[in-house]
Design a protein around this motif. Structure first.
Motif, PDB file in Angstrom:
ATOM      1  N   THR A   1      20.536 116.966 -74.098  1.00 34.42           N
ATOM      2  CA  THR A   1      19.597 115.894 -74.418  1.00 34.42           C
ATOM      3  C   THR A   1      19.778 115.403 -75.851  1.00 34.42           C
ATOM      4  O   THR A   1      19.621 114.208 -76.140  1.00 34.42           O
ATOM      5  N   ARG A   2      20.124 116.322 -76.756  1.00 37.17           N
ATOM      6  CA  ARG A   2      20.338 115.918 -78.152  1.00 37.17           C
ATOM      7  C   ARG A   2      21.631 115.130 -78.343  1.00 37.17           C
ATOM      8  O   ARG A   2      21.673 114.207 -79.156  1.00 37.17           O
ATOM      9  N   ASN A   3      22.689 115.498 -77.624  1.00 33.79           N
ATOM     10  CA  ASN A   3      24.021 114.977 -77.935  1.00 33.79           C
ATOM     11  C   ASN A   3      24.609 114.057 -76.877  1.00 33.79           C
ATOM     12  O   ASN A   3      25.547 113.316 -77.184  1.00 33.79           O
ATOM     13  N   ASN A   4      24.115 114.115 -75.654  1.00 32.76           N
ATOM     14  CA  ASN A   4      24.672 113.304 -74.582  1.00 32.76           C
ATOM     15  C   ASN A   4      23.721 112.153 -74.300  1.00 32.76           C
ATOM     16  O   ASN A   4      22.559 112.362 -73.943  1.00 32.76           O
ATOM     17  N   GLY A   5      24.215 110.930 -74.444  1.00 33.04           N
ATOM     18  CA  GLY A   5      23.355 109.769 -74.243  1.00 33.04           C
ATOM     19  C   GLY A   5      22.834 109.635 -72.824  1.00 33.04           C
ATOM     20  O   GLY A   5      21.691 109.236 -72.611  1.00 33.04           O
TER      21      GLY A   5
ATOM     22  N   ASN B   1      20.019 112.249 -72.268  1.00 30.92           N
ATOM     23  CA  ASN B   1      18.796 111.820 -72.944  1.00 30.92           C
ATOM     24  C   ASN B   1      18.144 110.650 -72.214  1.00 30.92           C
ATOM     25  O   ASN B   1      16.913 110.578 -72.103  1.00 30.92           O
ATOM     26  N   ASP B   2      18.965 109.734 -71.677  1.00 34.83           N
ATOM     27  CA  ASP B   2      18.415 108.579 -70.970  1.00 34.83           C
ATOM     28  C   ASP B   2      17.774 108.998 -69.660  1.00 34.83           C
ATOM     29  O   ASP B   2      16.776 108.404 -69.232  1.00 34.83           O
ATOM     30  N   ILE B   3      18.315 110.015 -68.990  1.00 31.13           N
ATOM     31  CA  ILE B   3      17.696 110.516 -67.762  1.00 31.13           C
ATOM     32  C   ILE B   3      16.284 111.020 -68.054  1.00 31.13           C
ATOM     33  O   ILE B   3      15.318 110.683 -67.340  1.00 31.13           O
ATOM     34  N   ILE B   4      16.151 111.833 -69.097  1.00 30.88           N
ATOM     35  CA  ILE B   4      14.826 112.358 -69.444  1.00 30.88           C
ATOM     36  C   ILE B   4      13.894 111.228 -69.854  1.00 30.88           C
ATOM     37  O   ILE B   4      12.717 111.191 -69.456  1.00 30.88           O
ATOM     38  N   ASP B   5      14.401 110.288 -70.650  1.00 30.04           N
ATOM     39  CA  ASP B   5      13.569 109.170 -71.100  1.00 30.04           C
ATOM     40  C   ASP B   5      13.039 108.357 -69.917  1.00 30.04           C
ATOM     41  O   ASP B   5      11.850 108.013 -69.865  1.00 30.04           O
TER      42      ASP B   5
ATOM     43  N   LEU C   1      19.773 102.484 -62.149  1.00 33.64           N
ATOM     44  CA  LEU C   1      18.743 102.553 -63.191  1.00 33.64           C
ATOM     45  C   LEU C   1      19.255 103.277 -64.423  1.00 33.64           C
ATOM     46  O   LEU C   1      18.883 102.941 -65.546  1.00 33.64           O
ATOM     47  N   LEU C   2      20.123 104.258 -64.233  1.00 32.11           N
ATOM     48  CA  LEU C   2      20.641 105.031 -65.365  1.00 32.11           C
ATOM     49  C   LEU C   2      21.626 104.222 -66.192  1.00 32.11           C
ATOM     50  O   LEU C   2      21.575 104.245 -67.426  1.00 32.11           O
TER      51      LEU C   2
END
Length: 560
Positions: free
Chosen positions: A76-80, A83-87, A346-347
């Motif tokens: 989540t910190r380093n892979n865009g 992080n976008d999935i969680i967001d 969506l991703l």
């Protein structure tokens, strides 16, 4: 003699335990040699190397939970994409927050509850950084990223000056190494930093107080019965996202190497004159050197350079990025999105070859998953205990008066419905018309529509009544007011000083015709709408209903 292996196993297990034990070797032999009724349960070539141990829901996480949690946070910190999935999941699950709608039997009590809740929302955070709905988003993000989250429900003193003496504290799963049915053990600070051994000791906190109200709520998704801890949401997608990220970096590096165009010239050793200047052995002229003492050569567009005897030119050949890079990344990201439960479109925002109808199907399926988690996890594990504790503290502190009859049936006054944020219309005109048709046909109520939009029907009706009263007082008529501008008026329209609207002539004909006359006053405001049904002179329009053709009247609008 042909031996049926399954019949042999059946006869074997019908014997006594003492007789079964010496035949364990036979059971193993039959299991390995027999043809399994399910292919996935076989032990042939295709399943060779498939290690599938028998593990309970908690045994499977015993040695893996910490590693999965750390890798999920690292991704989540380093892979865009991670992080976008969680967001996107947090945005769709929480949005602006799940809002309570009290179902108490008294309207005045409901209004007071909603007003008091709105005031307390800003004071819910123990750190004072977020409001209640910000804490809700933080708890859901922690649950998705780390697998679980703990929420401390902390009663406060009346002297703290809060509207309702209650606040919440979000704790990450590292704070709680073990859980029990009645007690939670928490570290006093993040256990990764043992700067103070005293503060890093465990503190036992009861799950409920003496009144049975929750003091700690555990937010996670138990996918198996009796599962005590949660797994990160990206568990199945972590390896895929990690490999895709490494492949993308390697491809980018190859593309950078392609820009490093270079060529090399091989020539005989240069000569030197009496002054030490380098001379070309073929021409005898001085050679231009750079700061490193190497000959300087120029490459110009359109040049045709003749090489001298003994000279040779070699070009470097950097690796190609590959023509299949885009399709390969698309397939890999589709697999990662599927593992994470987020639509690929969506991703990534890639809507190639996706029609409007296909997009509706994709989003509707995604929204079913969102609604499931909203009601089964967020509303039940987070909102429900917070609401019960808040209402109890509001009654105990006197911030909310206890209504008459509460002691006889407290559940009736504590009932609440949690309204999640609405999903945006995919096609506003079509979707709103569909809602209107459902309400008019009686298949849906206005309350359902308003609730799904994320509003309170009682507050909305009061606002509409206030707007109409203000418009009537000021003599304003808007197209949005169906009482005066719509085809079905609900209030009487003044008809004073209305000229005769009867047509002077009546056309002859067999078909019906409607002349709708709009009468305006000197200020241009609509004062009356009058419909006249007269025989028509044109050919009738046909309307088909249950295979029966009936004339459809023609409507004409006349401004006067």
């Amino acid at each position: 003699m042909n031996l049926n292996p399954f019949a042999a196993v059946t006869r074997l297990f019908r014997r006594s335990p003492a007789a079964v034990a010496p035949r364990a070797e036979l059971v193993t032999q039959v299991r390995n040699t027999a043809t399994a009724p399910f292919e996935a349960a076989g032990h042939g070539r295709r399943a060779r190397g498939w290690h599938a141990p028998t593990l309970g829901p908690n045994d499977a996480m015993l040695f893996s939970q910490s590693t999965l949690r750390d890798r999920s946070r690292s991704a989540t910190r380093n892979n865009g994409f991670a992080n976008d999935i969680i967001d996107k999941l947090v945005t769709n699950l929480v949005g602006t927050g799940l809002i309570p709608k009290s179902l108490a039997p008294d309207a005045a009590f409901r209004d007071r509850v909603h007003e008091l809740w709105g005031q307390w929302v800003d004071e819910a955070d123990t750190s004072g950084v977020l409001d209640l709905y910000g804490l809700m988003s933080q708890a859901v993000r922690c649950w998705l990223e780390a697998g679980e989250c703990f929420v401390r429900i902390r009663p406060r003193l009346l002297s703290d000056g809060l509207v309702v003496p209650l606040q919440l504290q979000i704790l990450e799963p590292e704070f709680c190494p073990s859980t029990y049915n009645t007690t939670y053990s928490f570290y006093q600070q993040q256990p990764a930093f043992f700067s103070d051994l005293h503060r890093s000791s465990l503190v036992a906190i009861p799950a409920r107080n003496i009144n049975g109200q929750l003091l700690v709520t555990h937010v996670y998704e138990p996918v198996r019965p009796n599962q005590l801890r949660g797994l990160p949401h990206l568990t199945q997608a972590l390896i895929k996202l990690y490999d895709v990220d490494r492949f993308d970096d390697a491809t980018l590096l190859r593309a950078q190497l392609q820009n490093l165009f270079a060529w090399f010239v091989k020539r005989p050793a240069t000569l030197a004159d009496a002054s030490g200047n380098h001379l070309d052995p073929l021409t005898g002229q001085a050679v231009n050197l750079d700061d490193n003492g190497l000959p300087i050569l120029a490459l110009e567009p359109g040049i045709f350079q003749e090489l001298g005897p003994g000279e040779d030119v070699t070009f470097n050949q950097p690796p190609d990025a590959g023509a299949s890079y885009g399709e390969f990344m698309r397939v890999q990201l589709m697999g990662a999105a599927t593992a994470a439960g987020v639509p690929y479109e969506l991703l990534t925002g890639d809507l190639r070859e996706v029609s409007d109808r296909a997009l509706r199907v994709i989003l509707n399926e995604f929204r079913r998953k969102i609604e499931q988690r909203q009601h089964q996890i967020i509303a039940f594990q987070f909102c429900r205990p917070v609401w019960a504790s808040w209402l109890a503290q509001a009654f105990a502190s006197g911030a909310l008066p206890i209504p008459p009859g509460y002691e006889k049936n407290p559940k009736a006054w504590e009932r609440v419905e949690w309204v999640p944020p609405r999903f945006g219309y995919l096609h506003p005109v079509q979707d709103s018309e569909a809602e209107r048709a459902l309400v008019r046909s009686g298949f849906k109520s206005r309350s359902q529509v308003v609730t799904e939009l994320g509003y309170n029907i009682e507050q909305l009706d009061r606002e509409i009544a206030a707007d109409n009263a203000r418009a009537d007082e000021l003599g304003l008529v808007f197209d949005s007011d169906p009482r005066k501008t719509g085809p079905s008026q609900t209030t009487a329209v003044p008809t004073t000083a209305v000229p005769d609207a009867t047509p002077t002539t009546t056309p002859s004909g067999a078909s019906a015709q409607v002349i709708r006359r709009v009468i305006r006053d000197p200020n241009g405001l609509i004062s009356a709408i009058i419909e006249d049904h007269v025989p028509g002179v044109r050919a009738p329009k046909v309307r088909v209903t249950n295979n029966i053709q009936t004339p459809k009247p023609e409507v004409r609008i006349v401004e006067e």
